[in-house]
Motif scaffolding. Structure first.
Motif, PDB file in Angstrom:
ATOM      1  N   CYS A 134       0.813  -1.226   0.000  1.00 49.36           N
ATOM      2  CA  CYS A 134       0.000   0.000   0.000  1.00 49.36           C
ATOM      3  C   CYS A 134       0.844   1.272   0.000  1.00 49.36           C
ATOM      4  O   CYS A 134       0.332   2.335  -0.364  1.00 49.36           O
ATOM      5  CB  CYS A 134      -0.973   0.001   1.173  1.00 49.36           C
ATOM      6  SG  CYS A 134      -0.187  -0.053   2.757  1.00 49.36           S
ATOM      7  N   ALA A 166       3.236   1.517  -2.072  1.00 45.23           N
ATOM      8  CA  ALA A 166       3.559   1.617  -3.497  1.00 45.23           C
ATOM      9  C   ALA A 166       2.481   2.324  -4.301  1.00 45.23           C
ATOM     10  O   ALA A 166       2.788   2.947  -5.329  1.00 45.23           O
ATOM     11  CB  ALA A 166       3.809   0.221  -4.067  1.00 45.23           C
ATOM     12  N   ASN A 167       1.223   2.217  -3.875  1.00 46.24           N
ATOM     13  CA  ASN A 167       0.164   2.889  -4.636  1.00 46.24           C
ATOM     14  C   ASN A 167      -0.414   4.097  -3.901  1.00 46.24           C
ATOM     15  O   ASN A 167      -1.454   4.624  -4.287  1.00 46.24           O
ATOM     16  CB  ASN A 167      -0.958   1.913  -5.015  1.00 46.24           C
ATOM     17  CG  ASN A 167      -1.713   1.364  -3.818  1.00 46.24           C
ATOM     18  OD1 ASN A 167      -1.567   1.848  -2.706  1.00 46.24           O
ATOM     19  ND2 ASN A 167      -2.527   0.342  -4.047  1.00 46.24           N
ATOM     20  N   GLY A 201      -0.939   7.038  -6.152  1.00 48.24           N
ATOM     21  CA  GLY A 201      -2.122   6.892  -6.994  1.00 48.24           C
ATOM     22  C   GLY A 201      -3.400   7.180  -6.252  1.00 48.24           C
ATOM     23  O   GLY A 201      -4.314   7.839  -6.777  1.00 48.24           O
ATOM     24  N   ASP A 252      -4.720   9.701   0.782  1.00 47.02           N
ATOM     25  CA  ASP A 252      -4.453   8.284   0.561  1.00 47.02           C
ATOM     26  C   ASP A 252      -4.690   7.443   1.808  1.00 47.02           C
ATOM     27  O   ASP A 252      -4.905   6.226   1.700  1.00 47.02           O
ATOM     28  CB  ASP A 252      -3.019   8.078   0.064  1.00 47.02           C
ATOM     29  CG  ASP A 252      -1.976   8.719   0.962  1.00 47.02           C
ATOM     30  OD1 ASP A 252      -1.167   7.986   1.556  1.00 47.02           O
ATOM     31  OD2 ASP A 252      -1.953   9.955   1.074  1.00 47.02           O
ATOM     32  N   PRO A 308      -5.545  -0.287 -11.773  1.00 41.95           N
ATOM     33  CA  PRO A 308      -4.086  -0.116 -11.776  1.00 41.95           C
ATOM     34  C   PRO A 308      -3.494  -0.005 -10.376  1.00 41.95           C
ATOM     35  O   PRO A 308      -2.360  -0.448 -10.134  1.00 41.95           O
ATOM     36  CB  PRO A 308      -3.876   1.176 -12.576  1.00 41.95           C
ATOM     37  CG  PRO A 308      -5.192   1.887 -12.518  1.00 41.95           C
ATOM     38  CD  PRO A 308      -6.229   0.824 -12.465  1.00 41.95           C
ATOM     39  N   LEU A 309      -4.263   0.546  -9.430  1.00 41.32           N
ATOM     40  CA  LEU A 309      -3.772   0.643  -8.055  1.00 41.32           C
ATOM     41  C   LEU A 309      -3.693  -0.732  -7.416  1.00 41.32           C
ATOM     42  O   LEU A 309      -2.747  -1.040  -6.673  1.00 41.32           O
ATOM     43  CB  LEU A 309      -4.688   1.562  -7.239  1.00 41.32           C
ATOM     44  CG  LEU A 309      -4.830   2.999  -7.760  1.00 41.32           C
ATOM     45  CD1 LEU A 309      -5.759   3.800  -6.860  1.00 41.32           C
ATOM     46  CD2 LEU A 309      -3.466   3.663  -7.857  1.00 41.32           C
ATOM     47  N   GLN A 361      -3.260  -3.500  -9.092  1.00 43.78           N
ATOM     48  CA  GLN A 361      -2.162  -4.192  -9.759  1.00 43.78           C
ATOM     49  C   GLN A 361      -0.825  -3.848  -9.120  1.00 43.78           C
ATOM     50  O   GLN A 361       0.011  -4.726  -8.876  1.00 43.78           O
ATOM     51  CB  GLN A 361      -2.135  -3.830 -11.243  1.00 43.78           C
ATOM     52  CG  GLN A 361      -1.069  -4.566 -12.039  1.00 43.78           C
ATOM     53  CD  GLN A 361      -1.099  -4.214 -13.513  1.00 43.78           C
ATOM     54  OE1 GLN A 361      -1.906  -3.392 -13.956  1.00 43.78           O
ATOM     55  NE2 GLN A 361      -0.222  -4.818 -14.284  1.00 43.78           N
ATOM     56  N   ILE A 362      -0.600  -2.573  -8.844  1.00 39.35           N
ATOM     57  CA  ILE A 362       0.633  -2.147  -8.179  1.00 39.35           C
ATOM     58  C   ILE A 362       0.762  -2.815  -6.818  1.00 39.35           C
ATOM     59  O   ILE A 362       1.801  -3.399  -6.476  1.00 39.35           O
ATOM     60  CB  ILE A 362       0.658  -0.615  -8.015  1.00 39.35           C
ATOM     61  CG1 ILE A 362       0.764   0.068  -9.373  1.00 39.35           C
ATOM     62  CG2 ILE A 362       1.813  -0.183  -7.112  1.00 39.35           C
ATOM     63  CD1 ILE A 362       0.531   1.568  -9.322  1.00 39.35           C
ATOM     64  N   HIS A 363      -0.311  -2.734  -6.030  1.00 38.18           N
ATOM     65  CA  HIS A 363      -0.307  -3.284  -4.678  1.00 38.18           C
ATOM     66  C   HIS A 363      -0.006  -4.780  -4.699  1.00 38.18           C
ATOM     67  O   HIS A 363       0.854  -5.267  -3.956  1.00 38.18           O
ATOM     68  CB  HIS A 363      -1.665  -3.024  -4.025  1.00 38.18           C
ATOM     69  CG  HIS A 363      -1.742  -3.446  -2.595  1.00 38.18           C
ATOM     70  ND1 HIS A 363      -2.065  -2.577  -1.585  1.00 38.18           N
ATOM     71  CD2 HIS A 363      -1.555  -4.652  -1.991  1.00 38.18           C
ATOM     72  CE1 HIS A 363      -2.076  -3.221  -0.434  1.00 38.18           C
ATOM     73  NE2 HIS A 363      -1.762  -4.486  -0.663  1.00 38.18           N
ATOM     74  N   THR A 415       5.015  -3.070 -13.173  1.00 42.40           N
ATOM     75  CA  THR A 415       4.729  -1.747 -12.622  1.00 42.40           C
ATOM     76  C   THR A 415       6.028  -1.069 -12.202  1.00 42.40           C
ATOM     77  O   THR A 415       7.024  -1.727 -11.895  1.00 42.40           O
ATOM     78  CB  THR A 415       3.803  -1.828 -11.396  1.00 42.40           C
ATOM     79  OG1 THR A 415       4.473  -2.531 -10.343  1.00 42.40           O
ATOM     80  CG2 THR A 415       2.497  -2.533 -11.740  1.00 42.40           C
ATOM     81  N   ALA A 463       6.576   0.653  -9.514  1.00 42.24           N
ATOM     82  CA  ALA A 463       6.861   0.448  -8.096  1.00 42.24           C
ATOM     83  C   ALA A 463       7.588  -0.871  -7.876  1.00 42.24           C
ATOM     84  O   ALA A 463       8.569  -0.941  -7.116  1.00 42.24           O
ATOM     85  CB  ALA A 463       5.561   0.476  -7.292  1.00 42.24           C
TER      86      ALA A 463
END
Length: 493
Positions: free
Chosen positions: A66, A68-69, A72, A80, A110-111, A113-115, A479, A481
């Motif tokens: 969390c 990492a995004n 976003g 956030d 996309p958030l 996916q990053i997480h 990604t 991150a």
């Protein structure tokens, strides 16, 4: 990497759980409590010891992506931390609830996916079981196939995902709304978020388990959550790297502070054990940063009083981490001194003089030395010469330890190659990526867009995109991150 600074995987996991809970706006024992509940639920559902262990590991690391995004979420919803806390609590009218289904999916996918990619990588780097890694990579999928990021159907989703999601809901809903309302909310999600039968099992045991959970003492936090893989050791740098992912412009900052601190200790003749402690403190000194929304950190001008008060609590939260991660208690205490000043003008304690341990004085000077030479949203990076002049002036004014400042800015200190400092694997840097790919990676790891990288390196955007795609392929990630995290652990940035 030298093994002298290695810590138990369990302690790294608990540190990451602490950071994750702060990032999600949860009490700092939320993940621990969820792990306890998930373990009980898994056992009651008939899973064997191995699967129960996976469930515990997933519970503790499910928020490890969390940071990492966070950027976003801040761009999407403004806050956030608060927005994610509202989302987990299913509060009516939380910002994302106002989105149409299509717009919500486009924003959250996309958030997620990053997480998922980052948390799966964290588990891999820690040496945890493949089943733990897979579950974390799918932690936001749901039973009805409406989850994220891949909309996988229930039977294709690891059981650990449902067990942890349900345990987390029990913990959050009962704490905020009480047990009876928690049952109502879980019933609403049953058959959608997790299987109906599993929800019914949890509802029949929830009140009893919650009573037992309240009796679970702080001193017992290790034993019920420990698993065999978590008895192994791990490089502590992963904690620093996950912390720094919260703000792209902070990439590598905590490592540089740790290295400068240990080098300073060596220059001052403080001994290897002291250098090791201060190095670890440097790695974790930013844990409390996760409690402050990105919008505050990205403020270009002077902070309002209310925002500044949140920043002042950063070292307080870092100190609190030591209470939860017993094995790092001493290092967390040193870490919490990073913003104290000898004249009493620092925070959060406002300690002065001998009230600040020598290790803390070194860390404070090292953190300032590294920060001054780093670009921030509110100022450009200072040159080494200008940073040295300013730091000397601050030492003369009685704010920093003068000996530490002299050691930090000396050439001998810069060239220090001590045993407590993790050595970057130069062979990987020389062979895995091309020089141009490494250059592009360094820029995107600090949050630069393809267009910004193209301008800085005098390349076309399409060429930059090709290099980014090549970096992703070579690092086996999708990604930025995850690429930043993996590259940092490999010594590529």
């Amino acid at each position: 990497m030298q093994g002298d600074s290695d810590i138990r995987v369990l302690d790294a996991v608990k540190a990451l759980a602490f950071v994750g809970d702060l990032s999600m706006g949860q009490p700092t024992d939320h993940s621990l409590r969820t792990g306890w509940l998930a373990g009980r639920l898994a056992a009651e559902a008939g899973h064997d010891d191995a699967q129960c262990g996976v469930v515990k590991e997933v519970s503790l690391l499910r928020w490890s992506g969390c940071t990492a995004n966070a950027a976003g979420f801040a761009e999407w919803l403004g806050d956030d931390i608060g927005s994610r806390a509202d989302m987990l609590a299913m509060r009516p009218g939380w910002a994302g609830a106002d989105e149409s289904p299509g717009r919500f999916g486009a924003a959250i996918t996309p958030l997620a996916q990053i997480h998922c990619e980052v948390s799966g990588e964290v588990a891999r780097m820690l040496g945890l079981a493949g089943a733990t890694q897979v579950a974390l990579r799918h932690i936001f999928e749901s039973w009805d196939g409406a989850g994220f990021p891949h909309q996988m159907q229930g039977g294709n989703v690891p059981d650990a995902v449902f067990l942890v999601a349900l345990a987390g809901d029990i913990e959050i809903f009962s704490r905020i709304y009480g047990v009876e309302q928690a049952k109502v909310l879980i019933t609403q999600k049953a058959g959608r978020q997790y299987p109906q039968a599993l929800a019914q099992l949890a509802l029949s045991r929830a009140a009893k388990w919650l009573d037992e959970l309240e009796q679970w003492s702080t001193s017992a936090h290790d034993e019920p959550l420990n698993t065999q893989p978590m008895l192994q050791t791990s490089a502590p740098e992963i904690i620093a790297d996950v912390i720094d992912l919260k703000l792209p412009w902070m990439a590598g900052y905590s490592r540089r502070v740790a290295e400068a601190s240990a080098a300073c200790c060596a220059r001052l003749g403080l001994g290897e054990e002291t250098a090791r402690r201060v190095y670890l403190a440097g790695l974790i000194h930013g844990m409390g940063r996760a409690a402050v929304p990105n919008a505050i950190w990205n403020t270009p001008g002077r902070l309002p009083t209310a925002a500044w008060e949140k920043v002042r609590l950063v070292p307080y939260w870092t100190a609190r981490a030591g209470k939860q991660i017993g094995a790092l208690a001493r290092e967390s205490e040193i870490a919490s001194l990073a913003y104290e000043r000898l004249d009493g003008s620092g925070y959060f304690r406002g300690a002065a003089g001998d009230g600040i341990a020598r290790e803390g004085q070194v860390l404070a000077a090292a953190a300032a030395w590294v920060a001054l030479r780093s670009k921030r949203p509110w100022r450009e990076a200072l040159s080494p010469e200008d940073a040295a002049t300013l730091l000397r002036e601050q030492a003369l004014a009685g704010r920093f330890n003068a000996d530490a400042v002299s050691a930090l800015i000396s050439n001998e200190c810069d060239e220090y190659d001590g045993s407590v400092i993790a050595q970057k694997p130069r062979c990987a840097q020389a062979t895995l990526l091309s020089p141009r790919e490494s250059e592009v990676l360094r820029h995107i790891s600090l949050g630069a867009s393809n267009k910004e990288v193209a301008k800085a390196l005098e390349l076309s955007p399409s060429t930059v995109r090709t290099h980014v795609e090549s970096v992703f392929r070579k690092l086996a990630c999708s990604t930025r991150a995850a690429a930043t995290l993996k590259a940092s652990m490999l010594g590529l940035i």
